[in-house]
Design a protein around this motif. Structure first.
Motif, PDB file in Angstrom:
ATOM      1  N   LEU A 150       0.849  -1.192   0.000  1.00 29.35           N
ATOM      2  CA  LEU A 150       0.000   0.000   0.000  1.00 29.35           C
ATOM      3  C   LEU A 150       0.884   1.241   0.000  1.00 29.35           C
ATOM      4  N   VAL A 151       0.539   2.225  -0.834  1.00 30.27           N
ATOM      5  CA  VAL A 151       1.203   3.528  -0.818  1.00 30.27           C
ATOM      6  C   VAL A 151       0.138   4.594  -0.580  1.00 30.27           C
ATOM      7  N   VAL A 202       5.852  10.434 -10.151  1.00 28.22           N
ATOM      8  CA  VAL A 202       6.017   8.999 -10.402  1.00 28.22           C
ATOM      9  C   VAL A 202       5.122   8.558 -11.551  1.00 28.22           C
ATOM     10  N   ALA A 203       3.860   9.019 -11.529  1.00 30.77           N
ATOM     11  CA  ALA A 203       2.938   8.661 -12.602  1.00 30.77           C
ATOM     12  C   ALA A 203       3.417   9.187 -13.947  1.00 30.77           C
ATOM     13  N   GLU A 389       1.395   3.021  -9.078  1.00 31.37           N
ATOM     14  CA  GLU A 389       2.627   2.685  -9.791  1.00 31.37           C
ATOM     15  C   GLU A 389       3.771   2.434  -8.811  1.00 31.37           C
ATOM     16  N   SER A 390       3.834   3.230  -7.751  1.00 30.46           N
ATOM     17  CA  SER A 390       4.872   3.041  -6.747  1.00 30.46           C
ATOM     18  C   SER A 390       4.687   1.714  -6.016  1.00 30.46           C
ATOM     19  N   ALA A 393       5.528  -1.266  -8.386  1.00 27.88           N
ATOM     20  CA  ALA A 393       6.951  -1.478  -8.663  1.00 27.88           C
ATOM     21  C   ALA A 393       7.568  -2.402  -7.614  1.00 27.88           C
ATOM     22  N   THR A 394       7.282  -2.139  -6.347  1.00 25.21           N
ATOM     23  CA  THR A 394       7.814  -2.985  -5.280  1.00 25.21           C
ATOM     24  C   THR A 394       7.175  -4.368  -5.300  1.00 25.21           C
ATOM     25  N   THR A 395       5.885  -4.411  -5.539  1.00 27.50           N
ATOM     26  CA  THR A 395       5.183  -5.695  -5.584  1.00 27.50           C
ATOM     27  C   THR A 395       5.739  -6.584  -6.689  1.00 27.50           C
TER      28      THR A 395
END
Length: 404
Positions: A150-151, A202-203, A389-390, A393-395
């Motif tokens: 979650l972000v 980021v987007a 998107e953030s 990326a980690t997922t």
């Protein structure tokens, strides 16, 4: 580099994992691909590509989906990323609402929920966050526990030293020094928090106007005026997380504002923030209300973008507002010398190409370098898109790592 894997470089296990990640990224970018096409794009032989797909299918990361049609010879099996392999979530928080969304591993939004929070008190933030997330997960057909990452995007920034939210006094309930600990106690997944304008950057970098750029600045104008700075491909947050709080920037044309963090305003916000647009318009003889600021300012600049060739008042509105925007941008350019500046937020985007061209021209006179100005290419919910998107990326780095 995204998708790095543990192990000794060059070993078969690591090489297989690198090939797996390359194939998965290609499937995300291009959509369904055949074994032959994957082999050509990765440089792998047909037998190796077949083994790769079998391995990814067994791991639940890809699924077969239809066959090629309309080509000579037998139809070939197509493969795509398994959208259900993992889910990530994002929250866009402001003083009026919490907008939550869940995306599958491909980036498609599969569940959303907007929790309105008008006049909320300083209590209950944890319940609001979890409630909005749960409803978005429910809309996606999953539970909160199935979300991998979650972000949360908010105005201002959480100070890494104290854990307190700064530069956002208008967001009640989010300033408790224990808030992040309270959220960590109830959320089953790892979560991150980020400034909302940083998430817009980021987007733009992932899916918008700044794709392919490792160094750029973004200027956002909506409820407040802010900036995001990307240097060497990474967000620059500053010592306290306050990099980009350009609303406080002292600029010519406005009086100095003392103790700006308490006043929650500053020179550049006064000069070119959303509230400046109707004031300029009224001074030019354009009959307009002042509030609500964002819809009024966006409507004025949107009309000016269309009518500036026929009504000189709207041409002057664009000219004067562009000069104000460029005045603050000149300081950013003098310090950072960016290659690209993205203009984002409802107010700047409403002015369209006529406003962008005027800001570009004014900036050429005010700054020593000549950065290229472009309009946002993420038209809908850019803060939420950046949060997703953030989180994705980690997922993907975790889920797509087949070396484990």
């Amino acid at each position: 580099m995204a998708g790095t894997t543990p192990g000794t470089p060059g070993t078969p296990r690591v090489l297989r994992a690198m090939n797996d990640r390359a194939a998965l990224d290609l499937l995300l970018e291009h959509g369904p691909l055949s074994r032959t096409r994957i082999g050509k794009l990765t440089g792998l032989s047909k037998p190796t590509a077949s083994q790769l797909l079998a391995r990814l299918e067994a791991a639940g990361l890809v699924v077969a989906t239809g066959t090629t049609e309309g080509r000579p010879g037998p139809n070939a099996q197509l493969y795509t990323v398994n959208a259900r392999a993992a889910y990530a979530a994002g929250l866009d928080v402001n003083q009026h609402r919490i907008h939550a969304a869940v995306a599958d591993i491909t980036g498609a939004i599969v569940g959303e929920y907007e929790l309105r929070t008008p006049g909320r008190s300083s209590s209950g933030v944890v319940g609001q966050v979890t409630g909005a997330l749960d409803r978005a997960a429910e809309a996606a057909g999953i539970t909160r526990e199935e979300v991998r990452r979650l972000v949360i995007g908010t105005p201002g920034a959480f100070d890494p030293a104290t854990g307190r939210l700064r530069y956002a006094s208008h967001l009640p309930g989010w300033h408790s020094p224990t808030l992040l600990e309270e959220l960590a106690a109830v959320l089953p997944m790892p979560f991150e928090y980020e400034n909302d304008v940083n998430l817009v950057a980021v987007a733009e970098q992932r899916v918008g106007a700044a794709r392919g750029h490792d160094d750029f600045a973004l200027l956002w104008n909506q409820e407040g005026l802010g900036a995001a700075l990307v240097l060497g491909g990474r967000l620059h947050r500053g010592f306290t997380g306050g990099a980009g709080e350009v609303g406080f920037l002292p600029v010519p044309g406005t009086p100095l504002v003392r103790q700006v963090t308490k006043a929650n305003s500053g020179g550049y916000q006064e000069l070119a923030g959303v509230q400046a647009v109707p004031r300029i318009a009224r001074a030019l003889g354009i009959d307009t209300p002042e509030q609500p600021f964002v819809p009024v300012a966006s409507s004025l600049l949107g009309h000016a973008a269309v009518a500036h060739g026929e009504d000189p008042r709207y041409a002057r509105l664009l000219d004067q507002y562009a000069e104000r925007v460029a005045t603050g941008l000149a300081s950013i350019v003098a310090v950072l010398d960016p290659e690209l500046i993205v203009l984002s937020g409802d107010v700047l985007v409403a002015g369209g190409e006529p406003l962008r061209a005027r800001v570009q021209s004014e900036l050429a006179d005010l700054a020593a370098s000549r950065p290229r100005l472009v309009l946002s290419a993420v038209p809908e919910r850019p803060v939420l898109r950046g949060a997703l998107e953030s989180a994705l990326a980690t997922t993907r780095d975790e889920v797509f790592d087949t070396s484990r």
